[in-house]
Scaffold this active site. Sequence first.
Site, PDB file in Angstrom:
ATOM      1  N   GLN A 194       0.848  -1.298  -0.107  1.00 37.31           N
ATOM      2  CA  GLN A 194      -0.274  -0.110  -0.385  1.00 37.31           C
ATOM      3  C   GLN A 194       0.589   1.286  -0.015  1.00 37.31           C
ATOM      4  O   GLN A 194       0.661   2.456  -1.047  1.00 37.31           O
ATOM      5  CB  GLN A 194      -0.678  -0.304   1.182  1.00 37.31           C
ATOM      6  CG  GLN A 194      -1.796   1.765   1.061  1.00 37.31           C
ATOM      7  CD  GLN A 194      -3.011   1.317   2.504  1.00 37.31           C
ATOM      8  OE1 GLN A 194      -2.534   0.678   3.487  1.00 37.31           O
ATOM      9  NE2 GLN A 194      -3.438   2.226   2.473  1.00 37.31           N
ATOM     10  N   TYR A 215       2.617  -8.506  15.877  1.00 31.65           N
ATOM     11  CA  TYR A 215       2.861  -7.235  15.244  1.00 31.65           C
ATOM     12  C   TYR A 215       3.266  -5.713  15.793  1.00 31.65           C
ATOM     13  O   TYR A 215       4.845  -5.188  16.053  1.00 31.65           O
ATOM     14  CB  TYR A 215       1.255  -6.760  13.724  1.00 31.65           C
ATOM     15  CG  TYR A 215       1.911  -5.681  13.034  1.00 31.65           C
ATOM     16  CD1 TYR A 215       2.377  -5.507  12.124  1.00 31.65           C
ATOM     17  CD2 TYR A 215       1.662  -4.338  14.007  1.00 31.65           C
ATOM     18  CE1 TYR A 215       2.435  -4.202  11.741  1.00 31.65           C
ATOM     19  CE2 TYR A 215       1.308  -3.063  12.726  1.00 31.65           C
ATOM     20  CZ  TYR A 215       2.263  -3.764  11.467  1.00 31.65           C
ATOM     21  OH  TYR A 215       2.645  -2.073  11.152  1.00 31.65           O
ATOM     22  N   LYS A 257       6.817  -4.045  15.836  1.00 25.89           N
ATOM     23  CA  LYS A 257       7.563  -2.559  15.527  1.00 25.89           C
ATOM     24  C   LYS A 257       8.667  -2.100  16.736  1.00 25.89           C
ATOM     25  O   LYS A 257       9.156  -1.458  16.647  1.00 25.89           O
ATOM     26  CB  LYS A 257       6.140  -2.259  15.559  1.00 25.89           C
ATOM     27  CG  LYS A 257       5.076  -2.176  14.031  1.00 25.89           C
ATOM     28  CD  LYS A 257       5.968  -2.231  12.978  1.00 25.89           C
ATOM     29  CE  LYS A 257       5.956  -2.524  11.813  1.00 25.89           C
ATOM     30  NZ  LYS A 257       6.748  -2.129  10.826  1.00 25.89           N
TER      31      LYS A 257
HETATM   32  P1  NAD Z   1       1.969  -3.932   2.622  1.00 30.39           P
HETATM   33  O1  NAD Z   1       0.973  -4.927   2.935  1.00 30.39           O
HETATM   34  O2  NAD Z   1       0.493  -3.288   1.523  1.00 30.39           O
HETATM   35  O3  NAD Z   1       2.855  -4.191   1.679  1.00 30.39           O
HETATM   36  C1  NAD Z   1       4.222  -4.979   2.141  1.00 30.39           C
HETATM   37  C2  NAD Z   1       4.454  -5.409   1.131  1.00 30.39           C
HETATM   38  O4  NAD Z   1       6.146  -6.414   1.706  1.00 30.39           O
HETATM   39  C3  NAD Z   1       3.475  -6.653   0.546  1.00 30.39           C
HETATM   40  O5  NAD Z   1       3.851  -5.922  -0.961  1.00 30.39           O
HETATM   41  C4  NAD Z   1       4.278  -7.602   0.486  1.00 30.39           C
HETATM   42  O6  NAD Z   1       4.700  -8.605  -1.304  1.00 30.39           O
HETATM   43  C5  NAD Z   1       5.952  -7.271   1.026  1.00 30.39           C
HETATM   44  N1  NAD Z   1       6.703  -9.243   1.495  1.00 30.39           N
HETATM   45  C6  NAD Z   1       6.293  -9.244   2.438  1.00 30.39           C
HETATM   46  N2  NAD Z   1       7.276 -10.445   2.937  1.00 30.39           N
HETATM   47  C7  NAD Z   1       8.246  -9.772   2.522  1.00 30.39           C
HETATM   48  C8  NAD Z   1       9.180 -10.611   2.451  1.00 30.39           C
HETATM   49  N3  NAD Z   1      10.210 -11.215   3.132  1.00 30.39           N
HETATM   50  N4  NAD Z   1      10.647  -9.612   1.704  1.00 30.39           N
HETATM   51  C9  NAD Z   1      10.442  -8.526   0.278  1.00 30.39           C
HETATM   52  N5  NAD Z   1       9.218  -8.289   0.492  1.00 30.39           N
HETATM   53  C10 NAD Z   1       8.041  -9.028   1.150  1.00 30.39           C
HETATM   54  O7  NAD Z   1       2.142  -2.689   3.806  1.00 30.39           O
HETATM   55  P2  NAD Z   1       2.270  -1.544   3.592  1.00 30.39           P
HETATM   56  O8  NAD Z   1       0.555  -0.730   4.329  1.00 30.39           O
HETATM   57  O9  NAD Z   1       2.669  -1.025   2.406  1.00 30.39           O
HETATM   58  O10 NAD Z   1       2.892  -1.340   4.846  1.00 30.39           O
HETATM   59  C11 NAD Z   1       4.292  -1.060   5.077  1.00 30.39           C
HETATM   60  C12 NAD Z   1       5.486  -0.501   6.029  1.00 30.39           C
HETATM   61  O11 NAD Z   1       4.387   0.669   6.897  1.00 30.39           O
HETATM   62  C13 NAD Z   1       5.713  -1.922   7.348  1.00 30.39           C
HETATM   63  O12 NAD Z   1       6.799  -1.936   7.800  1.00 30.39           O
HETATM   64  C14 NAD Z   1       4.533  -1.277   7.954  1.00 30.39           C
HETATM   65  O13 NAD Z   1       3.856  -2.161   9.662  1.00 30.39           O
HETATM   66  C15 NAD Z   1       3.880  -0.011   8.460  1.00 30.39           C
HETATM   67  N6  NAD Z   1       2.797   0.403   8.921  1.00 30.39           N
HETATM   68  C16 NAD Z   1       1.626   1.197   7.731  1.00 30.39           C
HETATM   69  C17 NAD Z   1       0.363   1.736   7.505  1.00 30.39           C
HETATM   70  C18 NAD Z   1      -0.820   0.986   6.990  1.00 30.39           C
HETATM   71  O14 NAD Z   1      -1.508   1.124   7.666  1.00 30.39           O
HETATM   72  N7  NAD Z   1      -0.449   1.132   6.213  1.00 30.39           N
HETATM   73  C19 NAD Z   1       0.412   1.505   9.000  1.00 30.39           C
HETATM   74  C20 NAD Z   1       1.605   1.433  10.036  1.00 30.39           C
HETATM   75  C21 NAD Z   1       2.759   0.916   9.753  1.00 30.39           C
HETATM   76  N1  SER Z   2      -2.759   0.187   9.910  1.00 29.75           N
HETATM   77  C1  SER Z   2      -1.953  -0.790  10.516  1.00 29.75           C
HETATM   78  C2  SER Z   2      -2.012  -1.600  10.332  1.00 29.75           C
HETATM   79  O1  SER Z   2      -3.830  -1.763  10.545  1.00 29.75           O
HETATM   80  C3  SER Z   2      -0.894  -0.275  11.278  1.00 29.75           C
HETATM   81  O2  SER Z   2       0.334  -0.550  11.944  1.00 29.75           O
HETATM   82  O3  SER Z   2      -1.695  -3.437  10.928  1.00 29.75           O
END
Ligand code: NAD
Ligand code: SER
Length: 317
Positions: A17, A146, A150
């Site tokens: 995302q 999770y 973090k």
């Molecule tokens: P997402 O799940 O949309 O994307 C994660 C990507 O990581 C996926 O495309 C997946 O294929 C890839 N992945 C999984 N295992 C892997 C591996 N072994 N090697 C390489 N790639 C791998 O997550 P996101 O929402 O884009 O989140 C990105 C970061 O931001 C994460 O650390 C997440 O914890 C953090 N985060 C996201 C949100 C949110 O609301 N989207 C909120 C807080 C924190």
């Molecule tokens: N948006 C994320 C989740 O719900 C928070 O890190 O996992």
Amino acid sequence: MSGTLGDSILVTGALGQIGMDLVEALRDKHGKDSVIASDVREISGHPFVEEGRFVRLSVLDGDAMDFVVKDEGIGTVYHLAAILSATGEQNPELCERVNVGGTITVLETARRHGLRVYAPSSIAVFGPDAPTTAPQVTPLNPTTTYGKTKVTGEVMAMNYWKQYGVDKRGIRYPGLVSWKSPAGGGTTDYAVEIFHAALNEGHYDCFVGPETRLPMMYMDDAIRATLELMDAPVDSIGDARGGYNVSGISFTAGELADAISERVDGFTCEFKPDHRQEYADSWPDSVDDSVAKEDWGWHAEYNLDRMVDEMLNRLSD
Ligand code: NAD
Ligand code: SER
């Protein structure tokens, strides 16, 4: 640390995302050829994959990462690869392996090659004992696997900085709302899914209750925060380097549904809480981001109305 290899940027988990937006923003800022997108999977036909400057790379494979870093002259890694909260609670072993193991791979690569690192933290570091508006510094007792991964990421950021001088920075992102890509298995996914359902089906079954209030942020604010944090001079970055609180918007699921109903004729939302309600209930309603404001001048631009208008307009185009 050894000397920095080059000026190019590697993004892990780029097909998720945040990656969908961040890679574009980094390419706009640094030039298309300077940004290598990577992920453990491929999406055939996706521009990142088809237009080159994409490598298939698991963050658990240190040798492969080492090769890419040397081959491409990488100087900075934006480490987004992770397993999010809802998927992580279904498979805690995988969550720990990817989130902690992947971060170790990135940090060890950074230590060897003198790289800068951005790796996000999350509001999931807080547990039920945190104040409703969570301050930057408070005991971190998350109940989800999770969230625990973090917290470990934040601790490692500080350790690698103090012991090896690895400049790793992060933000405790709130739930992120965006239109370019689906949300990836998190608890806050309802705040993205509801827009697609409103426009496509006119109805959404929401998996948390209407009173559930969480810290949220529109993706444009999150990307700007990320770039601003990475642009900040190193002496402005304090003890929060592993995970700065950034405040965006705090709304309940009911308020979000109402804001969409005001704009989409006939939209209905039913609230059917499932197992994800428990994870949402363990997180704060909002966060205090005064340290991010003080250290690198953070301020959010989107409120609920602006975000809802933007999401509906973009998804209707
Ligand atoms: P997402 O799940 O949309 O994307 C994660 C990507 O990581 C996926 O495309 C997946 O294929 C890839 N992945 C999984 N295992 C892997 C591996 N072994 N090697 C390489 N790639 C791998 O997550 P996101 O929402 O884009 O989140 C990105 C970061 O931001 C994460 O650390 C997440 O914890 C953090 N985060 C996201 C949100 C949110 O609301 N989207 C909120 C807080 C924190
Ligand atoms: N948006 C994320 C989740 O719900 C928070 O890190 O996992």
